[in-house]
Every structure is written in structure tokens, then in C-alpha cells.
Design a protein around this motif. Sequence first.
Motif, PDB file in Angstrom:
ATOM      1  N   MET A 187      44.618 -34.554   0.543  1.00 22.38           N
ATOM      2  CA  MET A 187      43.954 -33.483   1.281  1.00 22.38           C
ATOM      3  C   MET A 187      43.650 -33.942   2.706  1.00 22.38           C
ATOM      4  SD  MET A 187      40.336 -31.521   0.425  1.00 22.38           S
ATOM      5  CE  MET A 187      40.977 -30.825  -1.099  1.00 22.38           C
ATOM      6  N   LYS A 188      43.854 -33.047   3.656  1.00 22.23           N
ATOM      7  CA  LYS A 188      43.578 -33.383   5.048  1.00 22.23           C
ATOM      8  C   LYS A 188      42.079 -33.592   5.272  1.00 22.23           C
ATOM      9  CE  LYS A 188      47.377 -30.716   7.110  1.00 22.23           C
ATOM     10  NZ  LYS A 188      47.714 -29.616   8.056  1.00 22.23           N
ATOM     11  N   LYS A 189      41.748 -34.529   6.144  1.00 25.40           N
ATOM     12  CA  LYS A 189      40.370 -34.712   6.545  1.00 25.40           C
ATOM     13  C   LYS A 189      39.916 -33.511   7.361  1.00 25.40           C
ATOM     14  CE  LYS A 189      39.787 -38.983   4.975  1.00 25.40           C
ATOM     15  NZ  LYS A 189      38.762 -39.357   3.974  1.00 25.40           N
ATOM     16  N   ARG A 190      38.666 -33.097   7.139  1.00 24.74           N
ATOM     17  CA  ARG A 190      38.142 -31.940   7.886  1.00 24.74           C
ATOM     18  C   ARG A 190      37.249 -32.408   9.026  1.00 24.74           C
ATOM     19  NH1 ARG A 190      35.919 -26.100   6.230  1.00 24.74           N
ATOM     20  NH2 ARG A 190      38.144 -25.812   6.438  1.00 24.74           N
ATOM     21  N   VAL A 191      37.500 -31.839  10.203  1.00 25.10           N
ATOM     22  CA  VAL A 191      36.731 -32.170  11.395  1.00 25.10           C
ATOM     23  C   VAL A 191      36.116 -30.897  11.954  1.00 25.10           C
ATOM     24  CG1 VAL A 191      36.809 -33.130  13.724  1.00 25.10           C
ATOM     25  CG2 VAL A 191      38.266 -34.088  11.931  1.00 25.10           C
ATOM     26  N   LEU A 248      44.915 -32.955  11.162  1.00 26.77           N
ATOM     27  CA  LEU A 248      43.584 -32.786  10.581  1.00 26.77           C
ATOM     28  C   LEU A 248      43.288 -31.306  10.334  1.00 26.77           C
ATOM     29  CD1 LEU A 248      41.754 -35.322  12.908  1.00 26.77           C
ATOM     30  CD2 LEU A 248      42.370 -35.680  10.515  1.00 26.77           C
ATOM     31  N   ASP A 249      42.389 -31.062   9.389  1.00 27.23           N
ATOM     32  CA  ASP A 249      41.905 -29.710   9.119  1.00 27.23           C
ATOM     33  C   ASP A 249      40.689 -29.482  10.017  1.00 27.23           C
ATOM     34  OD1 ASP A 249      41.649 -27.206   7.716  1.00 27.23           O
ATOM     35  OD2 ASP A 249      39.963 -28.092   6.645  1.00 27.23           O
ATOM     36  N   VAL A 250      40.725 -28.452  10.847  1.00 24.91           N
ATOM     37  CA  VAL A 250      39.733 -28.299  11.912  1.00 24.91           C
ATOM     38  C   VAL A 250      38.951 -27.002  11.738  1.00 24.91           C
ATOM     39  CG1 VAL A 250      39.353 -28.299  14.411  1.00 24.91           C
ATOM     40  CG2 VAL A 250      41.313 -29.515  13.447  1.00 24.91           C
ATOM     41  N   PHE A 251      37.651 -27.109  11.969  1.00 22.62           N
ATOM     42  CA  PHE A 251      36.796 -25.929  12.032  1.00 22.62           C
ATOM     43  C   PHE A 251      36.061 -25.974  13.361  1.00 22.62           C
ATOM     44  CE2 PHE A 251      32.901 -23.486  11.179  1.00 22.62           C
ATOM     45  CZ  PHE A 251      33.465 -22.303  10.732  1.00 22.62           C
ATOM     46  N   ALA A 260      26.721 -20.398  10.297  1.00 25.34           N
ATOM     47  CA  ALA A 260      28.134 -20.676  10.063  1.00 25.34           C
ATOM     48  C   ALA A 260      28.334 -22.081   9.493  1.00 25.34           C
ATOM     49  CB  ALA A 260      28.917 -20.520  11.364  1.00 25.34           C
ATOM     50  N   MET A 261      27.589 -23.053  10.021  1.00 26.16           N
ATOM     51  CA  MET A 261      27.698 -24.428   9.520  1.00 26.16           C
ATOM     52  C   MET A 261      27.297 -24.502   8.054  1.00 26.16           C
ATOM     53  SD  MET A 261      26.054 -26.585  12.682  1.00 26.16           S
ATOM     54  CE  MET A 261      26.588 -26.321  14.375  1.00 26.16           C
ATOM     55  N   GLN A 262      26.199 -23.859   7.701  1.00 22.27           N
ATOM     56  CA  GLN A 262      25.723 -23.907   6.324  1.00 22.27           C
ATOM     57  C   GLN A 262      26.723 -23.247   5.379  1.00 22.27           C
ATOM     58  OE1 GLN A 262      21.891 -22.027   6.615  1.00 22.27           O
ATOM     59  NE2 GLN A 262      20.850 -23.894   7.320  1.00 22.27           N
ATOM     60  N   SER A 263      27.291 -22.131   5.824  1.00 25.71           N
ATOM     61  CA  SER A 263      28.253 -21.418   4.990  1.00 25.71           C
ATOM     62  C   SER A 263      29.505 -22.249   4.743  1.00 25.71           C
ATOM     63  CB  SER A 263      28.623 -20.089   5.644  1.00 25.71           C
ATOM     64  OG  SER A 263      29.616 -19.415   4.918  1.00 25.71           O
ATOM     65  N   VAL A 264      30.014 -22.878   5.802  1.00 32.29           N
ATOM     66  CA  VAL A 264      31.233 -23.678   5.677  1.00 32.29           C
ATOM     67  C   VAL A 264      30.965 -24.945   4.887  1.00 32.29           C
ATOM     68  CG1 VAL A 264      32.979 -24.965   6.966  1.00 32.29           C
ATOM     69  CG2 VAL A 264      32.216 -22.745   7.793  1.00 32.29           C
ATOM     70  N   ALA A 265      29.818 -25.583   5.117  1.00 32.79           N
ATOM     71  CA  ALA A 265      29.498 -26.834   4.439  1.00 32.79           C
ATOM     72  C   ALA A 265      29.343 -26.639   2.937  1.00 32.79           C
ATOM     73  CB  ALA A 265      28.221 -27.437   5.022  1.00 32.79           C
ATOM     74  N   GLU A 266      28.919 -25.464   2.515  1.00 37.26           N
ATOM     75  CA  GLU A 266      28.800 -25.192   1.089  1.00 37.26           C
ATOM     76  C   GLU A 266      30.163 -25.256   0.408  1.00 37.26           C
ATOM     77  OE1 GLU A 266      26.905 -21.445   0.774  1.00 37.26           O
ATOM     78  OE2 GLU A 266      24.911 -22.177   1.338  1.00 37.26           O
ATOM     79  N   ARG A 267      31.197 -24.835   1.135  1.00 39.83           N
ATOM     80  CA  ARG A 267      32.547 -24.880   0.574  1.00 39.83           C
ATOM     81  C   ARG A 267      33.152 -26.274   0.700  1.00 39.83           C
ATOM     82  NH1 ARG A 267      32.746 -20.051   3.564  1.00 39.83           N
ATOM     83  NH2 ARG A 267      34.149 -20.980   5.118  1.00 39.83           N
ATOM     84  N   ARG A 268      32.966 -26.876   1.885  1.00 42.34           N
ATOM     85  CA  ARG A 268      33.493 -28.224   2.114  1.00 42.34           C
ATOM     86  C   ARG A 268      32.831 -28.822   3.337  1.00 42.34           C
ATOM     87  NH1 ARG A 268      39.655 -30.030   3.710  1.00 42.34           N
ATOM     88  NH2 ARG A 268      39.227 -32.265   3.825  1.00 42.34           N
ATOM     89  N   PRO A 269      32.062 -29.893   3.171  1.00 43.55           N
ATOM     90  CA  PRO A 269      31.401 -30.513   4.326  1.00 43.55           C
ATOM     91  C   PRO A 269      32.409 -31.240   5.206  1.00 43.55           C
ATOM     92  CG  PRO A 269      31.017 -31.800   2.351  1.00 43.55           C
ATOM     93  CD  PRO A 269      31.707 -30.550   1.906  1.00 43.55           C
ATOM     94  N   PRO A 270      32.031 -31.532   6.450  1.00 45.37           N
ATOM     95  CA  PRO A 270      32.967 -32.201   7.361  1.00 45.37           C
ATOM     96  C   PRO A 270      33.077 -33.689   7.070  1.00 45.37           C
ATOM     97  CG  PRO A 270      30.863 -31.871   8.453  1.00 45.37           C
ATOM     98  CD  PRO A 270      30.759 -31.197   7.111  1.00 45.37           C
TER      99      PRO A 270
END
Length: 304
Positions: free
Chosen positions: A1-5, A57-60, A130-140
Motif C-alpha cells: 500500500m502506498k504511504k499517505r501524505v 505516494l498517496d496524497v491528501f 476534514a482532517m478528522q474525517s479523513v483520519a478516521e478512514r486512514r491516518p497520515p
Amino acid sequence: MKKRVWVVGDLLIDRYLEGYTDHLCSEAPFPIYTITNVHDQAGGAWNLALNLEAAGLDVFTLGVAGTEGIITPVQDLAFPCGNVFTVLDSKRRTQVKTRVFAQYSTQVFRYDTPKDGLISSDAVAALEGAMQSVAERRPPDAIVLQDYGCGVVTSEVRRLLSTSYASVPVFLGPYPTTDFGAYGSVDFMKCNTLEWRAFAREMKPRDLRDIASICVVTGGADPVLVYQDRERFSVPPPVREVVDPCGAGDAFMAYLVAGVLDRLQLREAVDLAAHAGAGAVSHRGVYVVPRAEVEAALMETGKN
């Protein structure tokens, strides 16, 4: 899996005017510039995000954009940057950096629109949600703060990140006139020589190292300086013809992050980043450097 940044920073527009001059104005002795093409491109933190994606990398991306005075809708510009959360503010102006090119691809000059102040508390709250919503699915796996002095990287945003994601490595691209107290402590700081000198005038070198565990200072054709644990070493940059330096810092930062997340030795990660920066300056305009191009350049030097 790609690292998320996660990329948190100022979203800018890079605008290009292309044209020519072939006669003087009859009203005064200056040339008439005829525009043949206008092109808008995602810049600032958007450009960093594009380079991070190119590095594999997987980027948000999280940022704030004004909607005043933009030719191309910011939503369309953000589309290539993968996962993007953009707070649109009709009362703000997204800064536009306009580069004027004449015949034979020669850049004549650049002019910028003014910068607005710090983002509103409502915008900070929207970013937090937005950070809380995304982090619930996958933290950076890493966070990059890319500050261009347009008001997104506030002390509130930085405190939010340090409180909620204290174990995540943070990379900082600082803005020279920003109060360093707003950044807190980060793991990596990347700046160029001019920015480093500006910081040193305002703060003692010891204080600078207290801000970042590792400081990486680029110097164009000069060696990259790396400060770590009160020690310093240098990495020579690859020799390339400089066509246009725009965007080289974003490319360098992106591949520095990629190298660290790939668990390269620090010297190797900086060398990888230096080759990416060299690739960026070899093209006209802001150029997104593909991973394959960087690896091919390393292969030529026997480092891959």
C-alpha cells in the motif's frame, strides 16, 4: 500500500502569458506585447501534491482558496492532485503568480497579485473537520506544511496537527517572514540559502535547530547542506542546465518526503531530492518530475 501524505498549505495559481512584441506604442516609447496564450496551472501546495503523487505516494491536500479573479475554476485545477479538500472563500483572493514569456520561450518578468491575511476561524474549523474525517478512514504517514505566506499555515492549524498527530513526522517548507512560534517543533525543515540566511538574522542557529530535528538547505548549484544532531554534512547537486528554476523547491521537498518514507539513509534521501530538483529546473515552467525520470538520472550516476 502506498504511504499517505497530507499536504497542508497555501494553494496558488501559476499563470503563464505567452506572446510577442513587434512594434512600439504610438503613445509612448515602449513595446506593445501581444498575448497569444494564457494558461493557468495549479501552484503552491497543489504543485507539491502533484510531485508527491509523481513520487509514488498517496496524497491528501488541505488548503483554502479564494474565488475572486480566477480564470480557471480552482476545482478544475485541483482535479489532478488526487484527494483534495479545498475551503472555497468568496471573500479571499487566491494569489496568482503570472510569468510573462516573449518569443523563443524567454521569461521577461513575473508579477503577483496581493496576498490576503490569515484564514478565518471558520476556515480553520472546516480544515479540522476534514482532517478528522479523513483520519478516521486512514491516518497520515507524514504531514507536509508548505507555507507561502498566504495565511493557511496558522498557529491554530499547527497546534491542531501537533495535538492530534504528534507521532506523525512533519516536514516544513517555511516562509521567511513568518513567526517561527507558529510552527512549533517539526521533524524536517527544508529551505533555500536565502531563506536560511533570513532566518539566521532573526534567530540564533541553536533556536533554528530547536524548531526542526533536521534542517535541509538547498543552494542551487552549491551543495545541499544538512544539519542533524548539531552536526552538518553536504550533498553535491547533479549538474544540469538551468532552464527555469520555478517549482524546484516543491520537487525537492516531495522526493525528500518520499525518500524518508522509503526508509532511505538521510544522505540518500537528500540525493534523491536533489536529482528531482535538478529535473524540475531542466524544463520551462513549473514541471512535475516523474519518479522514472529521477531514477533514470540516479542510474546514470551509478547511485541506483
